[in-house]
Design an enzyme around this catalytic site. Structure first.
Site, PDB file in Angstrom:
ATOM      1  N   ASP A   1      24.232 -11.066   3.418  1.00 46.05           N
ATOM      2  CA  ASP A   1      24.414 -11.972   2.285  1.00 46.05           C
ATOM      3  C   ASP A   1      25.879 -12.050   1.855  1.00 46.05           C
ATOM      4  O   ASP A   1      26.392 -13.132   1.593  1.00 46.05           O
ATOM      5  CB  ASP A   1      23.550 -11.521   1.113  1.00 46.05           C
TER       6      ASP A   1
ATOM      7  N   MET B   1       8.927   4.928   4.962  1.00 45.30           N
ATOM      8  CA  MET B   1       9.030   3.539   4.504  1.00 45.30           C
ATOM      9  C   MET B   1      10.229   3.361   3.576  1.00 45.30           C
ATOM     10  O   MET B   1      10.911   2.338   3.618  1.00 45.30           O
ATOM     11  CB  MET B   1       7.741   3.080   3.818  1.00 45.30           C
ATOM     12  N   GLU B   2      10.496   4.353   2.759  1.00 47.67           N
ATOM     13  CA  GLU B   2      11.644   4.281   1.863  1.00 47.67           C
ATOM     14  C   GLU B   2      12.954   4.291   2.651  1.00 47.67           C
ATOM     15  O   GLU B   2      13.884   3.528   2.346  1.00 47.67           O
ATOM     16  CB  GLU B   2      11.602   5.439   0.858  1.00 47.67           C
TER      17      GLU B   2
ATOM     18  N   LEU C   1       0.795  -1.223   0.000  1.00 43.08           N
ATOM     19  CA  LEU C   1       0.000   0.000   0.000  1.00 43.08           C
ATOM     20  C   LEU C   1       0.831   1.279   0.000  1.00 43.08           C
ATOM     21  O   LEU C   1       0.286   2.372   0.176  1.00 43.08           O
ATOM     22  CB  LEU C   1      -0.983  -0.024   1.179  1.00 43.08           C
ATOM     23  N   CYS C   2       2.135   1.162  -0.212  1.00 37.50           N
ATOM     24  CA  CYS C   2       2.987   2.355  -0.321  1.00 37.50           C
ATOM     25  C   CYS C   2       2.768   3.022  -1.673  1.00 37.50           C
ATOM     26  O   CYS C   2       2.608   2.351  -2.689  1.00 37.50           O
ATOM     27  CB  CYS C   2       4.461   1.977  -0.192  1.00 37.50           C
ATOM     28  N   HIS C   3       2.802   4.342  -1.656  1.00 33.11           N
ATOM     29  CA  HIS C   3       2.695   5.093  -2.901  1.00 33.11           C
ATOM     30  C   HIS C   3       4.037   5.073  -3.628  1.00 33.11           C
ATOM     31  O   HIS C   3       5.087   5.192  -2.982  1.00 33.11           O
ATOM     32  CB  HIS C   3       2.330   6.558  -2.608  1.00 33.11           C
TER      33      HIS C   3
END
Length: 162
Positions: free
Chosen positions: A128, A113-114, A75-77
């Site tokens: 990793d 969020m970014e 739901l992130c733009h």
């Protein structure tokens, strides 16, 4: 209690409508840590990790991740980021690397969020690239440090676990 912004009147998942929100300068900073053996940290800081310059690769991965956030989190733009920075601070005393990100834009919604995604993917990339040497590494402490812009203005974390 306030209503959830990502749920519509029928209780269904819904992307927030930001059409009427003002375009403002927005930015967010996030941080996280990856803890490892002292020997692993020495290999990284001395540029001797078998897979090469792991910090450079993790930086690029974090930047790329911030740009892909809307593809990863439903739901992130999708945002037109104007700046993404990912930085590392090697902390030999605590056997860890602090990862910080900064995301900026002029837009109608925040970039927390970014910034969090940039830190998360940078940490995962370090894991990793170093797991063959140290599979017991630990990623933790991922959080927003600060956000600016929008109707809530400036917010800064009160936690002092830096």
């Amino acid at each position: 209690m306030s209503t959830l912004s990502h749920v519509n009147a029928q209780g269904e998942a819904s992307m927030v409508d930001v059409t009427e929100k003002a375009v403002t300068q927005r930015q967010a900073r996030a941080q996280g840590f990856i803890t490892m053996k002292a020997e692993t940290l020495a290999l990284i800081s001395d540029g001797q990790m078998p897979k090469g310059d792991v910090l450079a690769v993790a930086r690029i991965a974090g930047i790329q991740a911030a740009k892909q956030c809307a593809n990863l989190i439903p739901l992130c733009h999708p945002l037109m980021l104007s700046k993404v920075a990912v930085d590392f601070e090697i902390d030999h005393a605590n056997r860890r690397i602090a990862i910080t990100s900064l995301c900026k834009l002029a837009g109608q919604t925040g970039v927390e969020m970014e910034a969090l995604t940039a830190v998360s993917v940078a940490a995962l990339t370090l894991f990793d690239m170093c797991k063959a040497v140290d599979p017991g590494m630990q990623i933790d402490g991922i959080r927003v440090l600060e956000k600016q812009g929008g109707k809530t203005g400036h917010w800064q974390s009160e936690a002092a676990d830096d």
